[in-house]
Design a protein around this motif. Structure first.
Motif, PDB file in Angstrom:
ATOM      1  N   ASP A 163       0.842  -1.189   0.000  1.00 18.46           N
ATOM      2  CA  ASP A 163       0.000   0.000   0.000  1.00 18.46           C
ATOM      3  C   ASP A 163       0.882   1.245   0.000  1.00 18.46           C
ATOM      4  O   ASP A 163       2.104   1.162  -0.074  1.00 18.46           O
ATOM      5  N   PHE A 164       0.255   2.403   0.053  1.00 17.64           N
ATOM      6  CA  PHE A 164       0.988   3.670  -0.019  1.00 17.64           C
ATOM      7  C   PHE A 164       1.962   3.816   1.145  1.00 17.64           C
ATOM      8  O   PHE A 164       3.097   4.278   0.960  1.00 17.64           O
ATOM      9  N   PHE A 165       1.553   3.428   2.340  1.00 17.20           N
ATOM     10  CA  PHE A 165       2.398   3.596   3.523  1.00 17.20           C
ATOM     11  C   PHE A 165       3.664   2.750   3.412  1.00 17.20           C
ATOM     12  O   PHE A 165       4.748   3.196   3.774  1.00 17.20           O
ATOM     13  N   THR A 166       3.554   1.532   2.903  1.00 14.96           N
ATOM     14  CA  THR A 166       4.715   0.668   2.731  1.00 14.96           C
ATOM     15  C   THR A 166       5.689   1.257   1.719  1.00 14.96           C
ATOM     16  O   THR A 166       6.899   1.283   1.947  1.00 14.96           O
ATOM     17  N   ILE A 167       5.165   1.758   0.617  1.00 15.53           N
ATOM     18  CA  ILE A 167       6.019   2.353  -0.412  1.00 15.53           C
ATOM     19  C   ILE A 167       6.668   3.631   0.114  1.00 15.53           C
ATOM     20  O   ILE A 167       7.844   3.904  -0.160  1.00 15.53           O
ATOM     21  N   ALA A 168       5.944   4.411   0.893  1.00 13.86           N
ATOM     22  CA  ALA A 168       6.507   5.631   1.469  1.00 13.86           C
ATOM     23  C   ALA A 168       7.643   5.296   2.443  1.00 13.86           C
ATOM     24  O   ALA A 168       8.681   5.979   2.456  1.00 13.86           O
ATOM     25  N   LEU A 169       7.474   4.250   3.242  1.00 15.03           N
ATOM     26  CA  LEU A 169       8.538   3.840   4.153  1.00 15.03           C
ATOM     27  C   LEU A 169       9.774   3.377   3.394  1.00 15.03           C
ATOM     28  O   LEU A 169      10.914   3.682   3.779  1.00 15.03           O
ATOM     29  N   MET A 170       9.581   2.657   2.304  1.00 13.59           N
ATOM     30  CA  MET A 170      10.718   2.204   1.502  1.00 13.59           C
ATOM     31  C   MET A 170      11.411   3.389   0.821  1.00 13.59           C
ATOM     32  O   MET A 170      12.635   3.397   0.684  1.00 13.59           O
ATOM     33  N   ALA A 171      10.644   4.388   0.418  1.00 18.52           N
ATOM     34  CA  ALA A 171      11.241   5.583  -0.183  1.00 18.52           C
ATOM     35  C   ALA A 171      12.078   6.337   0.855  1.00 18.52           C
ATOM     36  O   ALA A 171      13.180   6.811   0.544  1.00 18.52           O
ATOM     37  N   LEU A 172      11.576   6.444   2.072  1.00 22.30           N
ATOM     38  CA  LEU A 172      12.356   7.086   3.141  1.00 22.30           C
ATOM     39  C   LEU A 172      13.623   6.301   3.442  1.00 22.30           C
ATOM     40  O   LEU A 172      14.684   6.884   3.681  1.00 22.30           O
ATOM     41  N   ALA A 173      13.530   4.983   3.435  1.00 23.09           N
ATOM     42  CA  ALA A 173      14.706   4.151   3.677  1.00 23.09           C
ATOM     43  C   ALA A 173      15.731   4.345   2.569  1.00 23.09           C
ATOM     44  O   ALA A 173      16.938   4.460   2.836  1.00 23.09           O
ATOM     45  N   ALA A 174      15.282   4.391   1.319  1.00 23.34           N
ATOM     46  CA  ALA A 174      16.210   4.601   0.205  1.00 23.34           C
ATOM     47  C   ALA A 174      16.891   5.962   0.326  1.00 23.34           C
ATOM     48  O   ALA A 174      18.096   6.084   0.071  1.00 23.34           O
ATOM     49  N   TYR A 175      16.141   6.976   0.710  1.00 20.24           N
ATOM     50  CA  TYR A 175      16.725   8.306   0.895  1.00 20.24           C
ATOM     51  C   TYR A 175      17.775   8.279   2.009  1.00 20.24           C
ATOM     52  O   TYR A 175      18.861   8.839   1.863  1.00 20.24           O
ATOM     53  N   ASP A 176      17.463   7.626   3.127  1.00 16.57           N
ATOM     54  CA  ASP A 176      18.417   7.556   4.235  1.00 16.57           C
ATOM     55  C   ASP A 176      19.678   6.794   3.843  1.00 16.57           C
ATOM     56  O   ASP A 176      20.786   7.184   4.230  1.00 16.57           O
ATOM     57  N   PHE A 177      19.540   5.722   3.077  1.00 13.41           N
ATOM     58  CA  PHE A 177      20.719   4.986   2.627  1.00 13.41           C
ATOM     59  C   PHE A 177      21.570   5.833   1.681  1.00 13.41           C
ATOM     60  O   PHE A 177      22.803   5.791   1.729  1.00 13.41           O
ATOM     61  N   MET A 178      20.922   6.622   0.833  1.00 13.67           N
ATOM     62  CA  MET A 178      21.653   7.496  -0.081  1.00 13.67           C
ATOM     63  C   MET A 178      22.432   8.560   0.699  1.00 13.67           C
ATOM     64  O   MET A 178      23.609   8.802   0.427  1.00 13.67           O
ATOM     65  N   VAL A 179      21.792   9.168   1.682  1.00 11.51           N
ATOM     66  CA  VAL A 179      22.463  10.187   2.491  1.00 11.51           C
ATOM     67  C   VAL A 179      23.611   9.560   3.276  1.00 11.51           C
ATOM     68  O   VAL A 179      24.697  10.136   3.394  1.00 11.51           O
ATOM     69  N   SER A 180      23.385   8.372   3.803  1.00 14.34           N
ATOM     70  CA  SER A 180      24.430   7.673   4.534  1.00 14.34           C
ATOM     71  C   SER A 180      25.630   7.410   3.642  1.00 14.34           C
ATOM     72  O   SER A 180      26.776   7.629   4.045  1.00 14.34           O
ATOM     73  N   TYR A 181      25.401   6.961   2.426  1.00 16.69           N
ATOM     74  CA  TYR A 181      26.487   6.716   1.476  1.00 16.69           C
ATOM     75  C   TYR A 181      27.250   8.004   1.174  1.00 16.69           C
ATOM     76  O   TYR A 181      28.479   8.008   1.119  1.00 16.69           O
ATOM     77  N   ARG A 182      26.524   9.106   1.018  1.00  9.15           N
ATOM     78  CA  ARG A 182      27.183  10.380   0.739  1.00  9.15           C
ATOM     79  C   ARG A 182      28.047  10.832   1.912  1.00  9.15           C
ATOM     80  O   ARG A 182      29.142  11.386   1.713  1.00  9.15           O
ATOM     81  N   TYR A 183      27.588  10.601   3.143  1.00  6.22           N
ATOM     82  CA  TYR A 183      28.411  10.964   4.295  1.00  6.22           C
ATOM     83  C   TYR A 183      29.663  10.093   4.373  1.00  6.22           C
ATOM     84  O   TYR A 183      30.747  10.586   4.701  1.00  6.22           O
ATOM     85  N   PHE A 184      29.533   8.798   4.082  1.00  5.01           N
ATOM     86  CA  PHE A 184      30.700   7.927   4.123  1.00  5.01           C
ATOM     87  C   PHE A 184      31.720   8.313   3.046  1.00  5.01           C
ATOM     88  O   PHE A 184      32.925   8.312   3.305  1.00  5.01           O
TER      89      PHE A 184
END
Length: 66
Positions: free
Chosen positions: A33-54
């Motif tokens: 559903d929308f909530f699951t996809i939104a959570l996965m989008a937030l997770a992808a964003y956090d992983f991207m930011v984490s990679y940029r910091y590393f």
């Protein structure tokens, strides 16, 4: 101010939490559903930011070495 490595760990941990919550939401409802996809989008964003910091940490370390 904290180092980029610490911020990378924080964002990576938040991404893992969002993935966990998305999996729990998906197993509870049994569908994507929308909530699951939104959570996965937030997770992808956090992983991207984490990679940029590393990678920023590596660049700063290499720059200080020169």
């Amino acid at each position: 101010m904290r180092s980029p490595y610490v911020w990378g760990i924080i964002y990576f941990f938040m991404g893992c939490l969002f993935v966990y919550f998305a999996i729990q939401q998906n197993t509870r409802t049994g569908q994507w559903d929308f909530f699951t996809i939104a959570l996965m989008a937030l997770a992808a964003y956090d992983f991207m930011v984490s990679y940029r910091y590393f990678t920023f940490k590596k660049r700063v370390k290499r720059k200080n070495k020169e």
